[in-house]
Structure formats: C-alpha cells, structure tokens
Motif scaffolding. Structure first.
Motif, PDB file in Angstrom:
ATOM      1  N   LYS A   6       0.813  -1.208   0.000  1.00 24.14           N
ATOM      2  CA  LYS A   6       0.000   0.000   0.000  1.00 24.14           C
ATOM      3  C   LYS A   6       0.852   1.266   0.000  1.00 24.14           C
ATOM      4  CE  LYS A   6      -3.757  -2.279   2.504  1.00 24.14           C
ATOM      5  NZ  LYS A   6      -4.597  -2.266   3.739  1.00 24.14           N
ATOM      6  N   SER A   7       2.142   1.111   0.126  1.00 29.13           N
ATOM      7  CA  SER A   7       3.016   2.268   0.192  1.00 29.13           C
ATOM      8  C   SER A   7       3.119   2.933  -1.172  1.00 29.13           C
ATOM      9  CB  SER A   7       4.404   1.845   0.669  1.00 29.13           C
ATOM     10  OG  SER A   7       5.305   2.919   0.561  1.00 29.13           O
ATOM     11  N   SER A   8       3.371   4.248  -1.151  1.00 33.63           N
ATOM     12  CA  SER A   8       3.547   4.971  -2.404  1.00 33.63           C
ATOM     13  C   SER A   8       4.914   4.707  -3.016  1.00 33.63           C
ATOM     14  CB  SER A   8       3.369   6.481  -2.164  1.00 33.63           C
ATOM     15  OG  SER A   8       4.312   6.943  -1.210  1.00 33.63           O
ATOM     16  N   ALA A   9       5.835   4.162  -2.232  1.00 36.47           N
ATOM     17  CA  ALA A   9       7.169   3.813  -2.742  1.00 36.47           C
ATOM     18  C   ALA A   9       7.540   2.432  -2.208  1.00 36.47           C
ATOM     19  CB  ALA A   9       8.195   4.861  -2.314  1.00 36.47           C
ATOM     20  N   PRO A  10       6.893   1.377  -2.698  1.00 32.78           N
ATOM     21  CA  PRO A  10       7.099   0.032  -2.151  1.00 32.78           C
ATOM     22  C   PRO A  10       8.539  -0.452  -2.264  1.00 32.78           C
ATOM     23  CG  PRO A  10       5.864  -0.046  -4.212  1.00 32.78           C
ATOM     24  CD  PRO A  10       5.908   1.387  -3.787  1.00 32.78           C
ATOM     25  N   ALA A  11       9.235  -0.106  -3.349  1.00 30.53           N
ATOM     26  CA  ALA A  11      10.616  -0.564  -3.509  1.00 30.53           C
ATOM     27  C   ALA A  11      11.508   0.016  -2.413  1.00 30.53           C
ATOM     28  CB  ALA A  11      11.139  -0.174  -4.888  1.00 30.53           C
ATOM     29  N   LEU A  12      11.302   1.310  -2.116  1.00 37.14           N
ATOM     30  CA  LEU A  12      12.100   1.945  -1.073  1.00 37.14           C
ATOM     31  C   LEU A  12      11.811   1.316   0.285  1.00 37.14           C
ATOM     32  CD1 LEU A  12      13.994   4.110   0.026  1.00 37.14           C
ATOM     33  CD2 LEU A  12      12.052   5.703   0.063  1.00 37.14           C
ATOM     34  N   ALA A  17      13.302  -2.286   4.734  1.00 39.25           N
ATOM     35  CA  ALA A  17      12.973  -3.465   5.524  1.00 39.25           C
ATOM     36  C   ALA A  17      14.108  -4.485   5.470  1.00 39.25           C
ATOM     37  CB  ALA A  17      11.676  -4.091   5.017  1.00 39.25           C
ATOM     38  N   ILE A  18      14.734  -4.606   4.320  1.00 38.47           N
ATOM     39  CA  ILE A  18      15.879  -5.514   4.176  1.00 38.47           C
ATOM     40  C   ILE A  18      17.042  -5.036   5.034  1.00 38.47           C
ATOM     41  CG2 ILE A  18      17.662  -6.306   2.568  1.00 38.47           C
ATOM     42  CD1 ILE A  18      15.483  -6.400   0.408  1.00 38.47           C
ATOM     43  N   LEU A  19      17.326  -3.735   4.992  1.00 36.98           N
ATOM     44  CA  LEU A  19      18.418  -3.189   5.805  1.00 36.98           C
ATOM     45  C   LEU A  19      18.174  -3.435   7.292  1.00 36.98           C
ATOM     46  CD1 LEU A  19      19.262   0.244   4.111  1.00 36.98           C
ATOM     47  CD2 LEU A  19      20.706  -1.797   4.236  1.00 36.98           C
ATOM     48  N   SER A  32      17.581 -16.442   0.727  1.00 32.57           N
ATOM     49  CA  SER A  32      16.409 -17.243   1.094  1.00 32.57           C
ATOM     50  C   SER A  32      15.864 -16.844   2.463  1.00 32.57           C
ATOM     51  CB  SER A  32      16.762 -18.736   1.091  1.00 32.57           C
ATOM     52  OG  SER A  32      17.112 -19.151  -0.202  1.00 32.57           O
ATOM     53  N   GLN A  33      16.759 -16.577   3.412  1.00 28.98           N
ATOM     54  CA  GLN A  33      16.329 -16.183   4.751  1.00 28.98           C
ATOM     55  C   GLN A  33      15.592 -14.849   4.722  1.00 28.98           C
ATOM     56  OE1 GLN A  33      20.257 -16.538   6.586  1.00 28.98           O
ATOM     57  NE2 GLN A  33      19.440 -18.049   8.019  1.00 28.98           N
ATOM     58  N   ILE A  34      16.114 -13.901   3.977  1.00 28.02           N
ATOM     59  CA  ILE A  34      15.475 -12.590   3.866  1.00 28.02           C
ATOM     60  C   ILE A  34      14.104 -12.722   3.209  1.00 28.02           C
ATOM     61  CG2 ILE A  34      15.642 -10.277   2.868  1.00 28.02           C
ATOM     62  CD1 ILE A  34      18.702 -10.621   2.975  1.00 28.02           C
ATOM     63  N   THR A  35      14.040 -13.525   2.149  1.00 28.61           N
ATOM     64  CA  THR A  35      12.782 -13.734   1.427  1.00 28.61           C
ATOM     65  C   THR A  35      11.711 -14.309   2.343  1.00 28.61           C
ATOM     66  OG1 THR A  35      13.965 -14.097  -0.660  1.00 28.61           O
ATOM     67  CG2 THR A  35      11.711 -14.911  -0.514  1.00 28.61           C
ATOM     68  N   ARG A  36      12.080 -15.327   3.134  1.00 29.41           N
ATOM     69  CA  ARG A  36      11.119 -15.944   4.049  1.00 29.41           C
ATOM     70  C   ARG A  36      10.709 -14.982   5.163  1.00 29.41           C
ATOM     71  NH1 ARG A  36      14.658 -20.394   3.733  1.00 29.41           N
ATOM     72  NH2 ARG A  36      15.442 -19.875   5.799  1.00 29.41           N
ATOM     73  N   VAL A  45      13.653  -9.284  -3.933  1.00 23.46           N
ATOM     74  CA  VAL A  45      14.678  -9.193  -2.894  1.00 23.46           C
ATOM     75  C   VAL A  45      16.069  -9.205  -3.519  1.00 23.46           C
ATOM     76  CG1 VAL A  45      15.704 -10.339  -0.887  1.00 23.46           C
ATOM     77  CG2 VAL A  45      13.221 -10.210  -1.116  1.00 23.46           C
ATOM     78  N   PHE A  46      16.270 -10.073  -4.505  1.00 28.93           N
ATOM     79  CA  PHE A  46      17.573 -10.160  -5.163  1.00 28.93           C
ATOM     80  C   PHE A  46      17.955  -8.830  -5.805  1.00 28.93           C
ATOM     81  CE2 PHE A  46      20.137 -10.944  -8.981  1.00 28.93           C
ATOM     82  CZ  PHE A  46      21.236 -11.568  -8.411  1.00 28.93           C
ATOM     83  N   CYS A  47      17.024  -8.206  -6.519  1.00 22.02           N
ATOM     84  CA  CYS A  47      17.294  -6.919  -7.173  1.00 22.02           C
ATOM     85  C   CYS A  47      17.623  -5.825  -6.147  1.00 22.02           C
ATOM     86  CB  CYS A  47      16.102  -6.500  -8.016  1.00 22.02           C
ATOM     87  SG  CYS A  47      15.822  -7.528  -9.479  1.00 22.02           S
ATOM     88  N   LEU A  48      16.873  -5.805  -5.049  1.00 26.60           N
ATOM     89  CA  LEU A  48      17.114  -4.801  -4.012  1.00 26.60           C
ATOM     90  C   LEU A  48      18.458  -5.026  -3.334  1.00 26.60           C
ATOM     91  CD1 LEU A  48      13.526  -4.653  -2.494  1.00 26.60           C
ATOM     92  CD2 LEU A  48      14.688  -2.794  -3.696  1.00 26.60           C
ATOM     93  N   LEU A  49      18.814  -6.284  -3.120  1.00 28.42           N
ATOM     94  CA  LEU A  49      20.112  -6.587  -2.515  1.00 28.42           C
ATOM     95  C   LEU A  49      21.254  -6.135  -3.429  1.00 28.42           C
ATOM     96  CD1 LEU A  49      19.447 -10.152  -1.046  1.00 28.42           C
ATOM     97  CD2 LEU A  49      19.920  -8.074   0.261  1.00 28.42           C
ATOM     98  N   LYS A  50      21.115  -6.371  -4.706  1.00 27.40           N
ATOM     99  CA  LYS A  50      22.148  -5.932  -5.652  1.00 27.40           C
ATOM    100  C   LYS A  50      22.299  -4.419  -5.643  1.00 27.40           C
ATOM    101  CE  LYS A  50      24.252  -8.056  -8.003  1.00 27.40           C
ATOM    102  NZ  LYS A  50      25.584  -8.670  -7.784  1.00 27.40           N
ATOM    103  N   THR A  51      21.158  -3.704  -5.581  1.00 21.68           N
ATOM    104  CA  THR A  51      21.202  -2.237  -5.542  1.00 21.68           C
ATOM    105  C   THR A  51      21.882  -1.745  -4.272  1.00 21.68           C
ATOM    106  OG1 THR A  51      19.173  -2.084  -6.850  1.00 21.68           O
ATOM    107  CG2 THR A  51      19.811  -0.144  -5.571  1.00 21.68           C
ATOM    108  N   LEU A  52      21.501  -2.305  -3.134  1.00 22.83           N
ATOM    109  CA  LEU A  52      22.097  -1.906  -1.861  1.00 22.83           C
ATOM    110  C   LEU A  52      23.592  -2.218  -1.836  1.00 22.83           C
ATOM    111  CD1 LEU A  52      19.273  -3.116   0.557  1.00 22.83           C
ATOM    112  CD2 LEU A  52      19.922  -0.732   0.110  1.00 22.83           C
TER     113      LEU A  52
END
Length: 275
Positions: A6-12, A17-19, A32-36, A45-52
């Motif tokens: 529901k967020s206006s910027a879900p990717a951010l 949340a990953i951080l 896999s742990q982060i995904t679960r 999750v993979f794309c966001l991890l690569k960006t971070l």
C-alpha cells in the motif's frame, strides 16, 4: 508485508525493511532467509540486494553467501546520533564498567519497536564484537532488548512482536510468545536479562534497563564469550552492571526502581564452565 504493497514507494520501503532485517542479524542473512522473513518475492529481494550492495550499504560474503550491512550504515548512524545527550552523560560510567569487567559494554535505547545501539565501549586487546553504533537489536533475543521488553506495557509489547515477529538465529533463539513471556518474568525477578547464545553461538550478554519516570527507555549490556560469562562470573558481572545502570539513571535524573539483589546463577546452554 501487506503494508508494503500500500506504500507509495514500495521498492524503497522494501529496501529499508531488508536493511533493518540485516541490521538485526549478527552473522548476516542469505537471500532465502530474507525472502522468508519478509514474505517478499525472491526476484524482488535479489534486485534490491544488488542495488544496496552497489551503493555500498551492504556486502555479500562470497563463502557463506550471506549479506551484512557495511560500515557506511555505521557512519550514517554516527552522524545521526552525534548529539545524543544520554550517550555523552553515560560514557564515563560505561568506560569504568568496561575497565572493571574487561568486557564490551553496549548502551541502547528503545526506538520504533527495537533497541538501537547508541554507544559501544570495547576493552583494549579484546576480539572485536560484531556490533556497531546504530545497530538495531531485537526485543526477543538480545540482552538489551529483553531488559526493556520486561517492563513494557503488555499491549505495547504485543504490538511490537506482532509487527516484528521472532527472527530465529539458531536453536537457542526464543521464537514463541509463551517462552518469551516466561523469560521476561525471570528478568523481572532476577533484575537483569540474559542472552544465552540466542543471537550468536558462543556469545553471551547480560542486560539491565534504564528508566525514566519508572518507564524503561533503554538498557546497558555486557557482551562476552561463554568462557567469560558463565555461572562462576554471572553474579559479580550482573551486580556490577545493575549498579552502573542505577548510577547512570541517577546522574541524568532517571529514577531506577530496581534493587541490586542478585539471585542464584542460572543454567546455561552447554555450559562447561558452570560451577
């Protein structure tokens, strides 16, 4: 993770949340742990991890495949926490505690459902502890977290646990509300908390809360190996820790209603040093 959709910027929000999930983990987390844990699509999750990772906020251990936060996060936290009055006033007491116990000393405050580390004092010559200023520590499996959680209103604690859940780090991690409540009852009775290898194997922590108007706002902890914190040393260490927490509360006019009576030592997980 319904609120993320529901967020206006879900990717951010997903990236943050990953951080936060990585910051709560001492040894890092795999894809896999982060995904679960976050209930998110593996591809996202993979794309966001690569960006971070490309931006320098996290790095991946090529041997274990686990991701951990980088020192860049620590630098940002230091900038944000540079003016923390509590840390400045408490530092002399923390240094003295570190010198007397020869253990790493942590101080954290409660913020948004977890404890944020705002000061760390490490004795000279001791191995480095995997913690940093700004690290978020969970309420269910860390000494500072449980020291605070034991004195939170029941509805507030329930709300926090519902939002953050019980991240399992190993077989010692408390992952049920029933067991956590039993442990928090012990914290109130013995007047200190214990992380008995619940977040990291071979590491133990003792915690004592800091109070403001009889409300726990943060906590101190002593961090050591199982060879440093065991049944033979627990009473002396916990007494010293509680005394220091009380002195800090008094010095900054935060009344601490706790007594300093230390009960009998506890039974530890696989404790070969227990008396």
């Amino acid at each position: 993770m319904e609120h993320l959709e529901k967020s206006s910027a879900p990717a951010l929000e997903r990236g943050l949340a990953i951080l936060e999930a990585l910051a709560r983990s001492r040894g890092g987390l795999s894809l896999s742990q982060i995904t679960r844990y976050l209930s998110l699509p593996k591809s996202s999750v993979f794309c966001l991890l690569k960006t971070l990772e490309q931006c320098g906020y996290i790095f991946r251990n090529p041997e274990s495949g686990k991701y951990t936060v980088s020192l860049r996060i620590s630098s940002l936290a230091n900038l944000a926490l540079g003016g923390t009055n509590l840390r400045d006033q408490a530092r002399p007491f923390l240094r003295r505690l570190c010198e007397e116990t020869k253990l790493t000393v942590h101080m954290a405050i409660l913020e948004n459902g977890s404890c944020v580390l705002i000061e760390k004092i490490t004795p000279t010559g001791n191995p480095s502890i995997a913690s940093w200023i700004g690290k978020r520590l969970s309420l269910h499996c860390t000494a500072v977290g449980k020291a605070v959680a034991a004195y939170l209103p029941e509805d507030q604690l329930a709300s926090i646990l519902q939002e953050h859940g019980f991240l399992r780090h190993n077989e010692n991690t408390i992952c049920s509300l029933k067991k956590l409540k039993q442990d928090l009852e012990l914290v109130r009775k013995r007047q200190y908390s214990l992380d008995d290898q619940e977040e990291e194997i071979s590491v133990r922590c003792i915690g004592a809360p800091l109070f403001e108007n009889q409300t726990a706002i943060g906590a101190l902890s002593l961090v050591g190996s199982v060879n440093e914190i065991h049944s033979g040393t627990l009473e002396t260490l916990s007494r010293n820790l509680i005394r220091t927490a009380s002195k800090i509360s008094e010095s900054i006019h935060l009344p601490n209603p706790q007594a300093t009576t230390i009960p009998a030592p506890l039974r530890f997980h696989q404790d070969s040093n227990a008396a």
